[in-house]
Scaffold this motif. Structure first.
Motif, short mmCIF file in Angstrom:
data_model
loop_
_atom_site.label_atom_id
_atom_site.label_comp_id
_atom_site.label_asym_id
_atom_site.label_seq_id
_atom_site.Cartn_x
_atom_site.Cartn_y
_atom_site.Cartn_z
N UNK A 181 19.81 -6.90 -0.20
CA UNK A 181 19.88 -7.82 -1.44
C UNK A 181 18.39 -7.75 -2.06
N UNK A 182 18.42 -8.07 -3.52
CA UNK A 182 17.56 -8.12 -4.35
C UNK A 182 16.44 -9.11 -4.16
N UNK A 183 15.38 -8.98 -3.71
CA UNK A 183 14.25 -9.70 -3.32
C UNK A 183 13.03 -9.92 -4.18
N UNK A 184 12.85 -8.98 -5.15
CA UNK A 184 11.68 -8.92 -6.20
C UNK A 184 11.59 -7.90 -6.90
N UNK A 185 10.79 -7.65 -7.56
CA UNK A 185 10.42 -6.70 -8.97
C UNK A 185 8.90 -6.18 -8.79
N UNK A 186 8.97 -4.92 -8.96
CA UNK A 186 7.52 -4.37 -9.03
C UNK A 186 6.96 -4.81 -10.24
N UNK A 187 5.78 -5.29 -10.26
CA UNK A 187 5.22 -5.96 -11.50
C UNK A 187 3.97 -4.95 -12.07
N UNK A 188 3.13 -4.21 -11.18
CA UNK A 188 2.41 -3.28 -11.62
C UNK A 188 2.12 -2.14 -10.50
N UNK A 189 1.55 -1.11 -10.64
CA UNK A 189 1.11 -0.18 -9.84
C UNK A 189 -0.27 0.18 -10.11
N UNK A 190 -1.20 -0.12 -9.18
CA UNK A 190 -2.66 0.08 -9.42
C UNK A 190 -3.28 0.92 -8.28
N UNK A 191 -4.58 1.29 -8.76
CA UNK A 191 -5.43 2.17 -8.02
C UNK A 191 -6.68 1.30 -7.53
N UNK A 192 -6.93 1.50 -6.02
CA UNK A 192 -8.09 0.67 -5.60
C UNK A 192 -9.36 1.46 -5.76
N UNK A 193 -10.47 0.92 -5.51
CA UNK A 193 -11.72 1.75 -5.60
C UNK A 193 -11.75 2.51 -4.65
N UNK A 194 -11.17 2.60 -3.52
CA UNK A 194 -11.11 3.58 -2.32
C UNK A 194 -10.31 4.94 -2.80
N UNK A 195 -9.60 4.76 -3.76
CA UNK A 195 -8.80 5.78 -4.04
C UNK A 195 -7.36 5.72 -3.66
N UNK A 196 -6.95 4.47 -3.07
CA UNK A 196 -5.56 4.51 -2.46
C UNK A 196 -4.74 3.70 -3.65
N UNK A 197 -3.54 4.01 -3.59
CA UNK A 197 -2.50 3.21 -4.52
C UNK A 197 -1.84 2.18 -4.23
N UNK B 149 0.81 -1.18 -0.01
CA UNK B 149 -0.07 -0.06 -0.01
C UNK B 149 0.82 1.17 0.09
N UNK B 150 0.74 1.99 -1.03
CA UNK B 150 1.46 3.15 -1.11
C UNK B 150 0.83 4.34 -0.42
N UNK B 151 1.71 5.33 -0.04
CA UNK B 151 1.37 6.57 0.92
C UNK B 151 0.36 7.11 0.04
N UNK B 152 -0.38 8.14 0.86
CA UNK B 152 -1.12 9.07 0.04
C UNK B 152 -0.47 10.32 -0.60
N UNK B 153 0.73 10.31 -0.46
CA UNK B 153 1.29 11.57 -1.34
C UNK B 153 1.86 10.85 -2.66
N UNK B 154 1.60 9.64 -3.11
CA UNK B 154 1.83 9.25 -4.15
C UNK B 154 3.02 7.96 -4.38
N UNK B 155 3.35 7.88 -5.64
CA UNK B 155 4.26 6.70 -5.63
C UNK B 155 5.75 6.80 -5.29
N UNK B 156 5.93 8.10 -5.12
CA UNK B 156 7.37 8.47 -4.48
C UNK B 156 8.59 7.95 -5.57
N UNK B 157 8.01 8.09 -6.75
CA UNK B 157 9.06 7.88 -7.99
C UNK B 157 9.12 6.43 -8.10
N UNK B 158 8.47 5.41 -7.61
CA UNK B 158 8.24 4.08 -8.00
C UNK B 158 7.81 3.57 -9.52
N UNK B 159 8.47 2.92 -10.06
CA UNK B 159 8.31 2.65 -11.56
C UNK B 159 7.82 1.00 -11.66
#
Length: 316
Positions: free
Chosen positions: A77-93, A57-67
């Motif tokens: 250490x590398x543990x994963x990758x961001x696959x997608x950034x979505x917006x839920x019905x409540x308005x949070x990302x 769950x991302x902060x209310x200020x936005x993605x903060x530069x995440x892509x």
């Protein structure tokens, strides 16, 4: 003649031997390269070992530069990758993260994520997951919250603002003090005040010099008295030394004072009896002397004595 030429068999200019074999070899080489690329890209690994799915769950200020495709780290250490950034019905990302299955034991319900920059201030943003120590995560729907890391530029700006807020009053006070000092020096040069008069009036300086001369004369007259005082002090020191010696002797004699007092009491207890005996003896001698004077051999003088009371008969 032309018919004979047409009937002749035409030969190809270039004859390729083993052409089919070479084509098959290239096809096999292409398949091998494709398989290596698939293995290198991790597609086959993803098919065989599917990654763990984590929702951040991302902060209310936005993605903060995440892509999408951004890095996810765990304990550096590398543990994963961001696959997608979505917006839920409540308005949070929120961001969908594919984690390495080996990182699942380290992610728990008390874990959190911090959005950081690669070069502290600039560079690509990435998610830094913290290691949890609480209850195990439910990986059927795993969710953690993300917060942006403090921006050093904002901290530097706040520090500069606080320094400016503290320095500006000090500078104003310094300007005020300099203005007062400038005014004071101007008044001194104008002859105002005691210091200004000393700087501009020669008569005061002459009076001060005369006072110093008179003080030197007084000091010269006091020097003989100083010598006398030194002698008196020497005598006083000697007297004090004698007093110290006497006090020391008295201190040494103090332990014997009770015995001396006891002996003195014992001696004075017998004094009244001794005095009475001495009085009686004197009275007897006086009678004997009178009798001797009354004898005819010594002249026969008769001595008349008044009746005197005995010392024992005396009463107040």
């Amino acid at each position: 003649m032309f018919q004979l030429r047409l009937r002749q068999k035409v030969k190809p200019l270039i004859s390729l031997r083993y052409a089919d074999e070479w084509v098959g070899f290239l096809v096999l080489l292409s398949l091998v390269i494709f398989a290596g690329a698939v293995i290198e890209a991790g597609v086959l690994r993803d098919w065989l070992t599917p990654p763990a799915r984590l929702r951040v769950v991302l902060p209310a200020s936005g993605v903060g530069g995440l892509t999408v495709g951004g890095d996810v780290q765990l304990m550096g250490a590398h543990a994963g990758t961001i696959r997608s950034i979505k917006l839920n019905p409540s308005g949070n990302m929120y961001a969908l993260v594919d984690l390495d299955p080996q990182a699942k034991p380290f992610i728990r319900r008390d874990s959190s994520a911090i959005i950081r920059k690669q070069l502290i201030v600039t560079g690509a943003a990435y998610l830094d997951l913290s290691r949890g120590h609480g209850e195990p995560m439910d990986w059927s729907y795993a969710v953690v919250s993300a917060t942006p890391a403090p921006n050093p530029a904002d901290q530097i700006t706040a520090t500069l603002n606080s320094i400016q807020a503290e320095i500006m009053p000090a500078l104003a006070s310094a300007r005020h003090m300099m203005a007062q000092l400038d005014g004071t020096i101007s008044d001194m040069h104008a002859g105002k005040g005691t210091v200004g008069q000393l700087m501009t009036n020669d008569q005061l300086i002459k009076q001060a010099e005369a006072t110093i001369v008179s003080l030197n004369g007084v000091i010269d007259r006091l020097k003989p008295i100083e010598n006398q005082i030194s002698g008196i002090m020497n005598k006083t020191d000697a007297t004090v030394a004698n007093l110290k010696g006497a006090s020391h002797d008295l201190k040494g004699a103090t332990p014997h004072l009770p015995g001396i007092a006891a002996n003195l009491d014992a001696s004075t207890a017998d004094l009244p009896a001794l005095l009475a005996q001495a009085q009686t003896t004197l009275y007897g001698l006086e009678k004997l002397t009178d009798q001797l004077r009354g004898m005819w051999l010594l002249g026969g003088q008769k001595v008349v004595r008044h009746n005197r009371l005995s010392p024992k008969q005396v009463r107040p």
